[in-house]
Design an enzyme around this catalytic site. Structure first.
Site, mmCIF file in Angstrom:
data_model
loop_
_atom_site.group_PDB
_atom_site.id
_atom_site.type_symbol
_atom_site.label_atom_id
_atom_site.label_comp_id
_atom_site.label_asym_id
_atom_site.label_seq_id
_atom_site.Cartn_x
_atom_site.Cartn_y
_atom_site.Cartn_z
ATOM 1 C CD GLN A 162 -3.637 -4.607 6.301
ATOM 2 O OE1 GLN A 162 -3.684 -3.567 5.645
ATOM 3 N NE2 GLN A 162 -4.140 -5.737 5.863
ATOM 4 C CG ASP A 197 -9.864 -0.132 4.953
ATOM 5 O OD1 ASP A 197 -9.678 -0.613 3.825
ATOM 6 O OD2 ASP A 197 -9.110 -0.319 5.932
ATOM 7 C CE LYS A 249 -3.866 -2.415 2.114
ATOM 8 N NZ LYS A 249 -4.664 -2.764 3.303
HETATM 9 N N1 GUN Z 1 -7.235 -6.922 5.991
HETATM 10 C C1 GUN Z 1 -7.639 -7.642 4.913
HETATM 11 N N2 GUN Z 1 -8.231 -6.851 4.013
HETATM 12 C C2 GUN Z 1 -8.209 -5.600 4.510
HETATM 13 C C3 GUN Z 1 -8.656 -4.340 4.021
HETATM 14 O O1 GUN Z 1 -9.237 -4.202 2.941
HETATM 15 N N3 GUN Z 1 -8.420 -3.282 4.836
HETATM 16 C C4 GUN Z 1 -7.813 -3.399 6.029
HETATM 17 N N4 GUN Z 1 -7.636 -2.312 6.765
HETATM 18 N N5 GUN Z 1 -7.376 -4.551 6.526
HETATM 19 C C5 GUN Z 1 -7.580 -5.640 5.753
#
Ligand code: GUN
Length: 277
Positions: free
Chosen positions: A92, A115, A48
């Site tokens: 995350q 998100d 990311k």
């Molecule tokens: N863990 C797995 N997928 C995601 C996501 O799309 N966003 C976040 N913050 N954590 C994740």
């Protein structure tokens, strides 16, 4: 059978975002918080951060120790809520078990919730007045749109009911005026449900759980699963080779939905920037 090339579509999306960033008076900013050092999460966070740099965003990768307290984490989010360089905040998941992920998500300002997990953004998606939309389901909608798949009135079956993928995916498809069935791990006669489906979206995390002959001839198959076999090979939740016998369009694993999640995160961060201006 045709392949939906998520890698290429995601790259085009990132190129488009990079072009737009050049004409802005400041770089959109994303903060990504990683608690602990789970190897898979570390890879996602690094990807990311790199994607942000590639398109010219400002990005902060914030590593916190696994034993951070709930209050310390909430304070960190509050600091980022008040930081004008930051347009998007992402924590995350999953978090260590002593932390309450729900409280953490609710602390993120809905305007910076790239998100789309805050209850305010979840509610807006459900009311078909979306603001910031969860990245993976929104990325799937982009794949379907670019591939030219018409969803109006189609039978769509979503397998998986998580907050991150299954539930928002079902809402996205409903908002596109499809007929939507949401299946979960307790669904009886799953193969019978799938045999009615014009579009299948699977996000369960079980390698090859969906068998090829469960797919209706001509169906579109979107595989969100990424599972690593003992051999090291990455496979989806659908038995890909067998499903190619029936599907008209399919996403590969890897190179299907995965790259779209990060490209859509960048898209959401740009949207959050524009909304905050
Ligand atoms: N863990 C797995 N997928 C995601 C996501 O799309 N966003 C976040 N913050 N954590 C994740």
């Amino acid at each position: 059978m045709n392949i939906i090339d998520g890698k290429k579509i995601a790259q085009n999306l990132r190129n488009d975002i990079a072009k737009q960033v050049k004409s802005l008076d400041r770089a959109p900013g994303l903060a990504v918080i990683l608690v602990g050092d789970d190897p898979a999460s570390s890879v996602y966070v690094r990807n990311k951060d790199n994607a942000c740099k590639e398109v010219g965003f400002y990005s902060e990768k914030i590593n916190k120790p696994a034993d951070i307290t709930q209050q310390q984490l909430l304070d960190e989010i509050q600091r980022l809520n008040n930081d004008d360089k930051i347009d998007g905040i992402l924590v995350q998941l999953p978090l260590p078990s002593h932390l309450d992920a729900n409280l953490v998500i609710e602390m993120i300002s809905p305007e910076k919730d790239v998100d789309g997990f805050h209850s305010e953004n979840v509610g807006k998606l459900m009311q078909n007045k979306p603001y910031l939309r969860p990245c993976t389901p929104k990325g799937v909608m982009t794949l379907l749109a670019i591939t030219g798949i018409d969803l109006v009135g189609k039978n769509c079956v979503v397998v998986g009911a998580s907050n991150i993928v299954g539930r928002p995916m079902a809402m996205e498809l409903l908002n596109a005026r499809a007929t939507v069935t949401i299946c979960n791990s307790k669904t009886t006669n799953l193969s019978g449900k799938l045999q009615q489906a014009d579009v299948v979206v699977v996000a369960v995390g079980i390698p090859k759980m969906i068998q090829g002959d469960w797919i209706k001839p001509g169906a579109v198959v979107i595989d969100v699963g990424i599972n690593r076999l003992k051999t090291g090979k990455l496979v989806g939740d659908v038995d890909f080779d067998a499903a190619t016998q029936n599907a008209s369009w399919m996403t590969p694993v890897p190179g299907g939905v995965g790259p779209m999640t990060i490209a859509t995160l960048l898209e959401n961060t740009l949207t959050a920037y524009q909304n905050r201006k």
